[in-house]
Design a protein around this motif. Structure first.
Motif, short mmCIF file in Angstrom:
data_model
loop_
_atom_site.label_atom_id
_atom_site.label_comp_id
_atom_site.label_asym_id
_atom_site.label_seq_id
_atom_site.Cartn_x
_atom_site.Cartn_y
_atom_site.Cartn_z
N VAL A 1 1.29 -4.68 11.45
CA VAL A 1 1.08 -4.41 10.02
C VAL A 1 2.00 -3.26 9.60
O VAL A 1 2.06 -2.24 10.28
CB VAL A 1 -0.40 -4.02 9.79
N ASN A 2 2.73 -3.45 8.53
CA ASN A 2 3.66 -2.40 8.08
C ASN A 2 2.89 -1.17 7.61
O ASN A 2 1.76 -1.27 7.11
CB ASN A 2 4.52 -2.94 6.94
N LEU A 3 3.49 -0.01 7.79
CA LEU A 3 2.84 1.23 7.34
C LEU A 3 2.91 1.33 5.80
O LEU A 3 3.87 0.86 5.20
CB LEU A 3 3.53 2.44 7.96
N PRO A 4 1.90 1.97 5.20
CA PRO A 4 1.98 2.21 3.75
C PRO A 4 3.19 3.09 3.41
O PRO A 4 3.61 3.91 4.23
CB PRO A 4 0.68 2.96 3.44
N PRO B 1 0.83 -1.20 0.00
CA PRO B 1 0.00 0.00 0.00
C PRO B 1 0.87 1.25 0.00
O PRO B 1 2.02 1.21 0.42
CB PRO B 1 -0.78 -0.12 1.32
N CYS B 2 0.30 2.37 -0.46
CA CYS B 2 1.06 3.62 -0.51
C CYS B 2 0.09 4.80 -0.46
O CYS B 2 -0.91 4.82 -1.17
CB CYS B 2 1.88 3.68 -1.80
N TYR B 3 0.39 5.75 0.42
CA TYR B 3 -0.33 7.03 0.40
C TYR B 3 0.30 7.85 -0.71
O TYR B 3 1.53 8.03 -0.73
CB TYR B 3 -0.13 7.82 1.68
N VAL B 4 -0.51 8.36 -1.61
CA VAL B 4 0.06 9.12 -2.74
C VAL B 4 -0.53 10.52 -2.77
O VAL B 4 -1.74 10.71 -2.92
CB VAL B 4 -0.24 8.41 -4.08
N LEU B 5 0.35 11.49 -2.60
CA LEU B 5 -0.08 12.89 -2.70
C LEU B 5 -0.01 13.32 -4.16
O LEU B 5 1.00 13.08 -4.83
CB LEU B 5 0.86 13.78 -1.88
N GLU B 6 -1.06 13.96 -4.65
CA GLU B 6 -1.04 14.51 -6.00
C GLU B 6 -0.73 16.01 -5.86
O GLU B 6 -1.57 16.78 -5.40
CB GLU B 6 -2.37 14.27 -6.70
N GLU B 7 0.51 16.33 -6.24
CA GLU B 7 1.05 17.66 -5.97
C GLU B 7 0.19 18.79 -6.56
O GLU B 7 -0.01 19.83 -5.94
CB GLU B 7 2.46 17.72 -6.56
#
Ligand SMILES: Cc1ncc(COP(=O)(O)O)c(C=O)c1O
Length: 381
Positions: free
Chosen positions: A351-354, A13-19
């Motif tokens: 649980v590992n962090l995204p 998983p990944c938190y994705v910021l859209e700049e």
């Protein structure tokens, strides 16, 4: 829509910021500050993604902290002004906190009295405020309502009397949550009727967070007028400290379907992320996040609950209707997962962090951070 090829580049998983979306929010906030003549600072409790601070700090003059660690992050990574408010400060941290802050708000007169001497002796000038409780809030959920009877947050008008206590230059209220300018207007009526005489004595008023300034349809003109009126009626500097409005709808959490299970006719997709560990607001608030390409509800042939990776039975959010059956390995995009996610997440169940990444304005993906065993271990003893 995020292009398929770019999505493939992003770990899960990944938190994705859209700049670009963050940039748009910042332009709106900046327009408000300029038109109203107010200061808008970023509440780190809601948005503390410091890899984005170089962009945020081009528009906002500083940050507000609720703890020593947030104040240090604001001071070291953001620069500009650092404000602080905490329900109660820790005596052994206070000297270091003062080094980072130019403005400190106290929750009670006791706290003010306890720390006033240290403030006066500080190497630099610190302007102090008291948090007030206008005993009026429009928030319906008690968990987010600081004005419930018996609230521990802020001083009531009755406790304050006619004069601001010695050493107090500002007043601070925080009673909104993802609220409209109309809610602010009604809140200000309560604040002015109870604390108007003290507003005349103060130099500044911090109107807290909870202003949904960057949400579509927010009445920006009304907000600007309200601020202008306050400034001219009371000769006050006005500060707003939103967190959500900075990160509002600026990105997503990419997740992957690891398994699909069925019980008593209910299908659940087991994700490689967790609502409890990575999106705790969905359970606390609670709310059902949007998933790109799915409809909320049970209508349709392909309905699934989304299940988290922890053993908590309630680590689940549903229902979502998809246009075709989900498959193991499918990507799930949980929308608007930038504010109040990274700042609240934890490693429940180990649980590992995204991961954390940014889709840059030029369309490329930058992986900012990946977590591992040490991040889990180092929070324990
Ligand atoms: C004192 C204070 N200021 C600012 C904020 C930021 O609020 P929001 O992220 O809703 O704008 C909060 C949130 O709880 C708060 O408690």
């Amino acid at each position: 829509m995020i292009k398929e090829a770019l999505l493939k580049e992003i770990p899960s998983p990944c938190y994705v910021l859209e700049e670009k979306k963050l940039h748009n929010n910042l332009k709106v906030l900046d327009m408000v500050q300029k038109a109203a003549g107010a200061k808008i600072i970023c509440a780190l409790k809601g948005f503390a993604m410091f890899s984005a601070f170089p962009l945020v700090s081009k528009y906002l003059p500083g940050t507000t902290a609720s703890s020593l660690h947030e104040a240090k992050l604001g001071f070291e990574e953001f620069g500009g002004e650092v404000h602080a408010y905490s329900p109660a400060y820790l005596a052994h941290e206070f000297d270091e906190l003062m080094k980072y802050c130019g403005h400190i708000t106290f929750n009670s007169i006791n706290q003010l009295q306890k720390y006033h001497k240290r403030i006066i002796q500080s190497e630099h000038t610190i302007s102090c405020a008291l948090r007030i409780n206008p005993e009026y809030a429009e928030v319906e959920t008690d968990l987010y309502n600081p004005c419930i009877p018996g609230s521990r947050l802020g001083v009531t008008a009755e406790q304050l009397g006619d004069r601001l206590p010695e050493g107090i230059e500002g007043l601070h209220f925080h009673t909104l949550c993802e609220s409209s300018a109309e809610s602010l207007e009604r809140t200000l009526n309560a604040v002015e009727s109870k604390f108007g005489h003290l507003l005349h004595q103060a130099n500044w008023l911090n109107m807290g967070g909870g202003h949904a300034i960057t949400r579509k349809g927010y009445n920006l003109d009304l907000l600007i007028t309200l601020i202008q009126n306050l400034r001219s009626n009371y000769d006050l500097e006005i500060i707003l400290e939103p967190g959500s409005a900075v990160g509002w709808e600026t990105g997503f959490l990419k997740a992957t379907v690891l398994d699909i299970v069925e019980s008593q006719g209910v299908k659940s997709a087991m994700l490689d992320t967790s609502f409890s560990a990575h999106m705790p607001d969905t359970i606390e608030m609670p709310y059902q996040p949007n998933i790109i390409g799915a409809e909320k509800g049970k209508v349709g042939a392909h309905v699934y609950k989304m299940g988290g990776l922890t053993c908590l039975a309630g680590d689940v959010i549903g229902d979502y209707a998809f246009s075709k059956p989900l498959q193991i390995g499918d990507t799930i995009i949980l929308d608007d997962m930038i504010h109040y996610t990274m700042v609240k997440n934890h490693t429940f169940n180990g649980v590992n962090l995204p991961s954390i990444g940014i889709i840059k304005e030029d369309g490329s993906f930058q992986l900012v951070k990946q977590f591992g065993y040490e991040d889990y271990r180092d929070r324990l003893s």
